[in-house]
Design an enzyme around this catalytic site. Structure first.
Site, short mmCIF file in Angstrom:
data_model
loop_
_atom_site.label_atom_id
_atom_site.label_comp_id
_atom_site.label_asym_id
_atom_site.label_seq_id
_atom_site.Cartn_x
_atom_site.Cartn_y
_atom_site.Cartn_z
N LYS A 9 11.77 8.90 -28.48
CA LYS A 9 10.83 9.84 -28.20
C LYS A 9 10.00 9.71 -29.30
CE LYS A 9 11.45 14.35 -28.22
NZ LYS A 9 11.43 15.68 -27.68
N THR A 10 8.54 9.72 -29.15
CA THR A 10 7.80 9.57 -30.14
C THR A 10 6.24 10.57 -29.61
OG1 THR A 10 6.69 8.47 -31.85
CG2 THR A 10 6.52 7.51 -29.76
#
Ligand code: R5P
Length: 295
Positions: free
Chosen positions: A203-204
């Site tokens: 996740k970014t």
């Protein structure tokens, strides 16, 4: 006992039809074992290759976040529209009925609050408890450039080792280190480190410039966090751009549960993620659903 007589003639071996060997649909995920792939296939829709994760784990370091004061009231109506729920084990056990069959991504790192240095986390869930909770992935925060960078990276690699033993994927959550700008260069660095060290997906955050280089350089799927609440159309544009530039979905919290009409918003996000709907059309859908619901 079944009668064995005469069964031989009824057998059909389809000797002229080779058995199919199908590749796995998800980026970089073909070499995993069956159970791990099966969990990923519950998180990511095999038809579209994408996921709408509903994130409401914020309380693990910031307490009752706006919109999450009463998860039983604000989040439960959204559950039918989410592909995956991301939350803490405390909320899972106390609020979410065990009859809910949505895949669970459990927040598995913690230890610091907003009053202290956030990067000072450790693994905060035992693998046995994750198995007991039947989770589909474990999420660990990684603070590249942060004060406790190494500790957070080792938390993640430890979780990858434990999870791989039992077929449970690890989601690496890239937190923005204080020393580094929130740009494509930083996220290429952070996501690539997580993938190289074994994270199964990452996740970014979305960045306006060069996000496609972040997804291109990362050998595993990327989902984007929503970040702070922004106007609904802008959030839909962000999700759309991220998907068009190679993201495999969203892990969105505040831009859904803090929306004026959360049930309408999550459906609009779904349209962007799974149907490649344009932000403008998805926003029309949001407005229509919002008006139908009278809020
Ligand atoms: C934040 O610490 C949590 O990991 C959230 O799950 C994540 O930031 C996504 O939520 P939001 O879309 O509100 O940023």
């Amino acid at each position: 006992m079944p009668d064995a007589e005469g069964l031989k003639e009824a057998k059909q071996f389809y000797t002229d039809t080779p058995q199919k060997t199908e590749g796995f649909f998800l980026k970089g995920s073909n070499a995993y074992d069956w159970g791990l792939k099966n969990r990923l296939a519950r998180i990511f829709n095999p038809e579209t290759g994408k996921t709408v994760m509903l994130a409401f784990d914020h309380g693990y370091f910031q307490g009752p976040t706006t919109g999450l004061e009463r998860i039983d009231i604000s989040i439960m109506p959204l559950v039918p529209y989410a592909d995956t729920l991301m939350l803490t084990r405390g909320i899972l056990r106390t609020i979410i009925p065990s009859s809910v069959t949505k895949p669970i991504v459990v927040r598995a790192s913690g230890g610091s609050s907003i009053l202290k240095e956030l990067s000072n986390e450790e693994i905060a869930v035992d693998i046995e408890d994750a198995i007991r909770l039947n989770v589909c992935a474990m999420a660990v925060q990684v603070f590249i450039g942060g004060e406790y960078e190494k500790q957070s990276v080792i938390n993640m690699t430890r979780m990858v080792d434990l999870g791989t033993r039992y077929g449970i994927p690890t989601l690496a959550v890239t937190a923005v280190g204080k020393q580094m700008a929130r740009d494509a260069r930083y996220f290429r660095l952070a996501t690539r480190i997580c993938a190289e060290l074994g994270a199964h997906y990452i996740k970014t955050y979305y960045v306006d410039e060069g996000f496609e280089t972040v997804t291109a350089a990362c050998p595993v799927p990327i989902v984007i966090a929503g970040g702070k609440k922004i106007p609904e159309l802008d959030a839909l544009k962000m999700a759309y751009n991220a998907i068009q530039q190679g993201a495999s979905g969203v892990d969105m919290g505040r831009n859904i549960f803090q929306s004026e009409a959360p049930v309408a918003m999550i459906q609009a996000v779904r349209a962007v993620v799974h149907e490649n709907e344009t932000p403008e059309k998805a926003y029309d859908l949001y407005q229509t659903l919002k008006n139908e619901m009278g809020k």
